[in-house]
Structures are given as structure tokens and as C-alpha cells.
Design a protein around this motif. Structure first.
Motif, PDB file in Angstrom:
ATOM      1  N   GLU A  50       1.675  11.192  -0.666  1.00 33.27           N
ATOM      2  CA  GLU A  50       3.043  11.656   0.064  1.00 33.27           C
ATOM      3  C   GLU A  50       3.723  13.050  -0.301  1.00 33.27           C
ATOM      4  OE1 GLU A  50       5.251   8.232   0.305  1.00 33.27           O
ATOM      5  OE2 GLU A  50       3.880   7.226   1.781  1.00 33.27           O
ATOM      6  N   MET A  77      -0.239   7.022   6.770  1.00 31.92           N
ATOM      7  CA  MET A  77      -1.359   6.217   6.324  1.00 31.92           C
ATOM      8  C   MET A  77      -2.237   6.970   5.892  1.00 31.92           C
ATOM      9  SD  MET A  77      -0.445   2.787   8.789  1.00 31.92           S
ATOM     10  CE  MET A  77      -1.442   1.693   7.509  1.00 31.92           C
ATOM     11  N   THR A  78      -3.219   6.290   4.904  1.00 31.00           N
ATOM     12  CA  THR A  78      -4.378   7.019   4.191  1.00 31.00           C
ATOM     13  C   THR A  78      -5.402   5.777   4.009  1.00 31.00           C
ATOM     14  OG1 THR A  78      -5.032   8.659   2.981  1.00 31.00           O
ATOM     15  CG2 THR A  78      -3.399   6.984   1.913  1.00 31.00           C
ATOM     16  N   ALA A  79      -6.464   6.336   4.085  1.00 34.64           N
ATOM     17  CA  ALA A  79      -7.565   5.314   3.564  1.00 34.64           C
ATOM     18  C   ALA A  79      -7.873   5.767   2.040  1.00 34.64           C
ATOM     19  CB  ALA A  79      -8.872   5.756   4.260  1.00 34.64           C
ATOM     20  N   PRO A 109       1.836  -0.858   2.752  1.00 32.24           N
ATOM     21  CA  PRO A 109       1.820  -0.232   4.141  1.00 32.24           C
ATOM     22  C   PRO A 109       1.515   1.135   4.266  1.00 32.24           C
ATOM     23  CG  PRO A 109       4.261  -0.274   3.008  1.00 32.24           C
ATOM     24  CD  PRO A 109       3.136  -0.959   2.071  1.00 32.24           C
ATOM     25  N   SER A 110       1.322   1.859   3.172  1.00 34.53           N
ATOM     26  CA  SER A 110       1.119   3.332   3.329  1.00 34.53           C
ATOM     27  C   SER A 110      -0.325   3.520   3.124  1.00 34.53           C
ATOM     28  CB  SER A 110       1.595   4.302   2.426  1.00 34.53           C
ATOM     29  OG  SER A 110       2.786   4.080   2.401  1.00 34.53           O
ATOM     30  N   ILE A 111      -1.038   2.320   3.232  1.00 34.07           N
ATOM     31  CA  ILE A 111      -2.864   2.379   2.946  1.00 34.07           C
ATOM     32  C   ILE A 111      -3.265   1.656   4.021  1.00 34.07           C
ATOM     33  CG2 ILE A 111      -4.784   1.478   1.637  1.00 34.07           C
ATOM     34  CD1 ILE A 111      -2.816   3.721   0.199  1.00 34.07           C
ATOM     35  N   SER A 112      -4.168   2.567   4.848  1.00 28.29           N
ATOM     36  CA  SER A 112      -4.518   1.882   6.289  1.00 28.29           C
ATOM     37  C   SER A 112      -5.778   1.072   6.152  1.00 28.29           C
ATOM     38  CB  SER A 112      -4.771   3.175   7.212  1.00 28.29           C
ATOM     39  OG  SER A 112      -5.747   4.038   6.675  1.00 28.29           O
ATOM     40  N   THR A 113      -6.694   1.768   5.088  1.00 29.37           N
ATOM     41  CA  THR A 113      -7.928   0.908   4.960  1.00 29.37           C
ATOM     42  C   THR A 113      -8.409   0.827   3.485  1.00 29.37           C
ATOM     43  OG1 THR A 113      -9.345   2.831   5.520  1.00 29.37           O
ATOM     44  CG2 THR A 113      -8.852   1.092   7.153  1.00 29.37           C
ATOM     45  N   SER A 142      -7.816  -9.833   5.355  1.00 25.98           N
ATOM     46  CA  SER A 142      -7.131  -8.623   5.713  1.00 25.98           C
ATOM     47  C   SER A 142      -8.376  -7.841   6.438  1.00 25.98           C
ATOM     48  CB  SER A 142      -6.876  -7.781   4.440  1.00 25.98           C
ATOM     49  OG  SER A 142      -6.533  -6.626   4.641  1.00 25.98           O
ATOM     50  N   LYS A 178      -8.103  -4.753   6.596  1.00 18.06           N
ATOM     51  CA  LYS A 178      -8.229  -3.643   5.792  1.00 18.06           C
ATOM     52  C   LYS A 178      -9.178  -3.307   5.074  1.00 18.06           C
ATOM     53  CE  LYS A 178      -3.080  -2.327   5.119  1.00 18.06           C
ATOM     54  NZ  LYS A 178      -2.135  -2.045   4.006  1.00 18.06           N
TER      55      LYS A 178
END
Length: 253
Positions: free
Chosen positions: A226, A1-3, A42-46, A61, A63
Motif C-alpha cells: 500500500e 486488494m492483491t494476490a 481484507p487487503s488480500i484477495s487470493t 475460504s 481465497k
């Protein structure tokens, strides 16, 4: 996951209340759709989102982290370096009528976008995504907006991000607030909607729905992060936007 960091996240009016009535100078059609897609992915954390005023968060959210300042010249200094974001997306743009002059439009469409890109580069962002326009070129005969987008693309490409994605849609099919309606754009949107009733393939090459463009931009960014895309500049044209932005079987909008 990434910001991720996003600018121009309040532009499109596809929900109520109209967001552009709150953010009159940030009118790019894909903006709020792109924010929604980032928050749902789902791959985005914030998601750190630039905004001039309080940013609505209809889904509450956790996030979402607004970067708020009514003074857009302060935005580069607000870049969330400590969050270590790896993705920056910009749907930031205005119009001549909203800005009041070409100089004022350029201050947002080129200068502010470039200042934010510099801040992203200095903060270690690997993937930069710009919502541009079809046929963008710094010496285009199609008008100042297309030329400004072309100039911005050239400046961004020269920064040398690991991944640079220029999303180039055709006619954007979406709904603006009454005070943001563009007559020529609205006419083309009407044609696109009518042609679309015959089947998506009839318009895919020259017109795309706002949500499709936003979804393609976010999915493209994730593919880069990714490692599923080669490094360098990726110009995402109309048909690739449709391919990436379509909702597949079993997926939600």
C-alpha cells in the motif's frame, strides 16, 4: 486488494489435527498462522499456498488456492504468474533432524527458498517477506541454521525486490507436534511463557508468540504493497514484530 503467494504454510501446530504430522518436512513455526492471517486479511484477495499434500481449509475460504506437488523441486515451475501476485511470503524451513543431514536441510532452507524467490521476481512480485531468525548472518558463530538464514537473506537482498522484508523473531512461542519437539527450543519456550505471566514487556525483546510473528509479517507486507513503507530492505526486529503483531482494541485474533 492483491494476490499473495506463501510457502511453508503448514508448519505450526496450534490447531487440531496437527498439521506437521501431514507435512513432516515443513516445520517452521509461523507457517499455518501466516496462512490463516493471509486468508483473514481484507487487503488480500487470493492466497496461493505451496503444499506437498492436500491442504486443509477449515474455514472453507474461497481465497485459498493450493499449489500442490509432493516434489518440491517442481514448486518454482508452479508459481502462479497468471494471477499477478504482488506479495510472496516464505516461512519455509526444516530442521536437521527432520531433513537427516545438513545438506538436505540446506536444500530446503536455502536452495528451495532461493529458487522460489527467483520465480517470484521473474513473475513481477514487488514485496518479498521472509521469516528469518534473530542475528541471521552468513558467517555467524551461532550455528549452521543461523548461517543458512544469513546466507539466504544476502541472496534475496541481491535480487532487488521493490520491498524486501526480513522478519527476525527471537524465541518463538508456539506448540509443535510431538514428533517435532526440539528440546532446547521447548526449554526456552517454557521460560518465555513463565516470564510472560509477569507482563508482555518482560519478554517482548527476546520471545514472541507465533501468531504475533505471523500477523506482523502479513501486516508488514500489506504496508509495503500500500506504499506506506519506503522501498528497499526492511529488517523487522523483535520489538517491531510485537508492535505490528499485537491485536489492537476492537480487532479479532
Amino acid at each position: 486488494m492483491t494476490a499473495a503467494v506463501v510457502a511453508g504454510s503448514t508448519g505450526l501446530v496450534v490447531q487440531s489435527p496437527p498439521l506437521s504430522s501431514q507435512y513432516p518436512h515443513l516445520t517452521h513455526l509461523q507457517g499455518s498462522q501466516m496462512l490463516s492471517q493471509l486468508l483473514a486479511h481484507p487487503s488480500i484477495s487470493t492466497v496461493h499456498a505451496y503444499t506437498r499434500r492436500d491442504l486443509p481449509n477449515p474455514t472453507a475460504s474461497s481465497k485459498l488456492h493450493p499449489l500442490t506437488s509432493p516434489d518440491t523441486s517442481a514448486w518454482p515451475s508452479l508459481f502462479p504468474t497468471s494471477a499477478n501476485p504482488k506479495v510472496f511470503l516464505s516461512g519455509l524451513a526444516t530442521t536437521f533432524s527432520a531433513a537427516g543431514s545438513l545438506a538436505a536441510q540446506r536444500a530446503i532452507d536455502v536452495d528451495l527458498n532461493y529458487a522460489l524467490a527467483l520465480a517470484a521476481k521473474a513473475s513481477g512480485v514487488d514485496t518479498y517477506v521472509l521469516i528469518s531468525v534473530g542475528f541471521a548472518h552468513a558467517r555467524s558463530w551461532l550455528g549452521p541454521y543461523v548461517r543458512m538464514k544469513g546466507e539466504l537473506e544476502d541472496k534475496i537482498a541481491a535480487l532487488g525486490f521493490k520491498h524486501t522484508v526480513f522478519v527476525r523473531p527471537g524465541v518463538i512461542v508456539g506448540r509443535r507436534a510431538p514428533d517435532q519437539v526440539r528440546v532446547v527450543e521447548a526449554a526456552f519456550q517454557g521460560v518465555a511463557r513463565a516470564v510472560g505471566r509477569l507482563g508482555g514487556a518482560w519478554r517482548d525483546g527476546w520471545a514472541q508468540d507465533d501468531v504475533v510473528i505471523a500477523r506482523a509479517a502479513v501486516r508488514g507486507a500489506v504496508e509495503c504493497v500500500e506504499g506506506r513503507r519506503a522501498e528497499g530492505v526492511w529488517v523487522m526486529g523483535a520489538r517491531e514484530i510485537v508492535r505490528l503483531g499485537r491485536v489492537g482494541k476492537g480487532e479479532s485474533r
